[in-house]
Design a protein around this motif. Structure first.
Motif, PDB file in Angstrom:
ATOM      1  N   PRO A 215       0.829  -1.222   0.000  1.00  0.00           N
ATOM      2  CA  PRO A 215       0.000   0.000   0.000  1.00  0.00           C
ATOM      3  C   PRO A 215       0.852   1.256   0.000  1.00  0.00           C
ATOM      4  CG  PRO A 215      -0.873  -1.613   1.555  1.00  0.00           C
ATOM      5  CD  PRO A 215       0.451  -2.156   1.073  1.00  0.00           C
ATOM      6  N   ARG A 216       0.277   2.318  -0.538  1.00  0.00           N
ATOM      7  CA  ARG A 216       0.915   3.633  -0.632  1.00  0.00           C
ATOM      8  C   ARG A 216       2.093   3.653  -1.616  1.00  0.00           C
ATOM      9  NH1 ARG A 216      -0.774   7.054   3.555  1.00  0.00           N
ATOM     10  NH2 ARG A 216      -1.969   6.009   5.196  1.00  0.00           N
ATOM     11  N   ARG A 218       3.182   3.291  -5.944  1.00  0.00           N
ATOM     12  CA  ARG A 218       2.621   3.536  -7.277  1.00  0.00           C
ATOM     13  C   ARG A 218       2.075   2.259  -7.912  1.00  0.00           C
ATOM     14  NH1 ARG A 218       6.853   5.176 -11.799  1.00  0.00           N
ATOM     15  NH2 ARG A 218       7.401   3.022 -11.336  1.00  0.00           N
ATOM     16  N   TYR A 220       0.786  -0.394  -6.487  1.00  0.00           N
ATOM     17  CA  TYR A 220      -0.265  -1.066  -5.715  1.00  0.00           C
ATOM     18  C   TYR A 220      -1.609  -0.889  -6.406  1.00  0.00           C
ATOM     19  CZ  TYR A 220      -2.899  -2.445  -1.496  1.00  0.00           C
ATOM     20  OH  TYR A 220      -3.717  -3.082  -0.595  1.00  0.00           O
ATOM     21  N   GLY A 221      -2.325  -2.007  -6.604  1.00  0.00           N
ATOM     22  CA  GLY A 221      -3.615  -1.931  -7.281  1.00  0.00           C
ATOM     23  C   GLY A 221      -4.401  -3.217  -7.112  1.00  0.00           C
ATOM     24  N   PHE A 281     -10.525   1.571  -7.562  1.00  0.00           N
ATOM     25  CA  PHE A 281      -9.272   1.828  -8.282  1.00  0.00           C
ATOM     26  C   PHE A 281      -9.496   2.486  -9.641  1.00  0.00           C
ATOM     27  CE2 PHE A 281      -7.435  -1.112  -5.176  1.00  0.00           C
ATOM     28  CZ  PHE A 281      -6.256  -0.445  -4.875  1.00  0.00           C
ATOM     29  N   ARG A 284      -8.334   6.065  -8.564  1.00  0.00           N
ATOM     30  CA  ARG A 284      -7.452   5.743  -7.442  1.00  0.00           C
ATOM     31  C   ARG A 284      -6.956   6.957  -6.670  1.00  0.00           C
ATOM     32  NH1 ARG A 284      -3.360   2.083  -8.593  1.00  0.00           N
ATOM     33  NH2 ARG A 284      -2.113   2.942  -6.902  1.00  0.00           N
ATOM     34  N   GLU A 311      -5.412   3.316  -2.603  1.00  0.00           N
ATOM     35  CA  GLU A 311      -4.023   2.867  -2.508  1.00  0.00           C
ATOM     36  C   GLU A 311      -3.506   2.865  -1.064  1.00  0.00           C
ATOM     37  OE1 GLU A 311      -2.143   7.237  -3.637  1.00  0.00           O
ATOM     38  OE2 GLU A 311      -2.247   5.663  -5.147  1.00  0.00           O
TER      39      GLU A 311
END
Length: 348
Positions: A215-216, A218, A220-221, A281, A284, A311
């Motif tokens: 998490p946090r 770029r 992450y999805g 997302f 996002r 995110e």
């Protein structure tokens, strides 16, 4: 005595008449002739560039791998990039470590001409291979006769749950995945999570980073959340593009995905989780109270999540968020095998 340095003078690219004027007195015609000959050896920049390109092309052609031409030429429509490096082939096979009897639960996806199959067949003589390219089927069946099973078909259409039952246990998946359908193949395995023990697969480096992203970040999805809920993905190593033919423009990765034996059932239906993930997302960078409006049906977003962005949430928090929106509706043990995550139509 003055000694001309033709290469240095020539690099300045002065007109010959100026060069002659700059020379000390006494420089004879023989020296001028030598200077002119040296200048002739220095190509103009554009000509030199063209020459270097021609040389590079020639070298590339000479060094091109002696892999299939004509009948077995890689098909762009199938996203074929044959693995040609035997060292990486051995490393991929070594990462599998399947303990099923004679490898009867080993399933190779898209063997192509058998770069991995050649090594796998020695250790797992009753393995299964699934290949869509009709050109390769006769070749594979000739090289790897029974008890190895060569199935002709699309890996996206395989009923892995039924295959697992027929083989007496959870499957160990291995393969060099086509870049353009990597995510769909991975989601397909998630749909059959209860029938898969492990997957050892190659994929584009960027997709691998998304699988393991935190998490946090770029990368992450949706892929990160889904696979970290269903399994434990790990990047084993990076694979250079030169290990494949034709040489792709991207770097690859070898990824190991372990599906746990006793994963705790989700408190919500996977289809509802998928709705929340896709909706969140899709926007996002927006707060969830805004991005989830279309599925909240006029209700306020749960307070603890309202000002967060997708995110920022851990995978487990998406389960909690889904339960707050749709209510608790636990996943059933027999839900594995249902088409939830894979959405792409089958290839022709």
């Amino acid at each position: 005595m003055f000694r001309a340095q033709p290469s240095a003078l020539a690099s300045v690219q002065l007109p010959l008449c100026i060069e002659k004027a700059l020379m000390p007195r006494g420089t004879g015609l023989r020296m001028l002739a030598a200077l002119g000959a040296a200048r002739a050896l220095v190509l103009p920049r554009r000509c030199a560039a063209r020459s270097l390109v021609r040389c590079a092309a020639t070298d590339t052609e000479r060094g091109a791998p002696k892999l299939p031409k004509g009948q077995f030429r890689p098909k762009q429509s199938l996203g074929q990039n044959y693995l040609q490096d035997p060292n990486y082939a051995a490393r991929i096979v070594d990462a599998l470590q399947c303990d099923s009897e004679r490898g009867k639960r080993v399933v190779e996806l898209g063997p192509g001409l058998g770069a991995l199959t050649k090594l796998l067949s020695r250790e797992y003589p009753e393995m299964v291979a699934v290949e869509l390219d009709e050109r390769a089927i006769p070749l594979l069946r000739e090289r790897y006769p029974e008890p190895i099973t060569i199935l002709e078909g699309d890996v996206l259409a395989v009923d892995y749950s039924a295959l697992s039952a027929a083989r007496g246990g959870k499957l160990s998946i291995i393969g060099n995945l086509p870049y353009y359908i990597t995510s769909q193949i991975l989601f397909c395995l998630c749909d059959h999570h209860a029938s898969v023990k492990k997957a050892v697969v190659t994929m584009q480096w960027e997709v691998a980073q998304r699988l393991v992203a935190k998490p946090r970040t770029r990368d992450y999805g949706i892929l990160s959340v889904v696979f970290q809920l269903y399994a434990s993905p790990k990047i084993t190593c990076k694979i250079p593009n030169t290990a494949f033919y034709p040489v792709p423009k991207v770097t690859s990765a070898l990824v190991t995905v372990d599906f746990p034996e006793d994963r705790e059932l989700f408190p919500v239906q996977p289809a509802k989780l998928r709705t929340v993930l896709n909706t969140a997302f899709r926007q996002r960078r927006k707060m969830l109270r805004q991005s989830l409006k279309s599925i909240l049906n006029g209700k306020p977003c749960p307070e603890e999540f309202a000002t967060k962005r997708p995110e920022e949430l851990k995978p487990e928090e998406f389960l909690e968020l889904t339960a707050l929106i749709f209510g608790r509706d636990p996943e059933t043990p027999d839900s594995s095998g249902e088409a939830v995550w894979r959405t792409q139509k089958l290839r022709e």
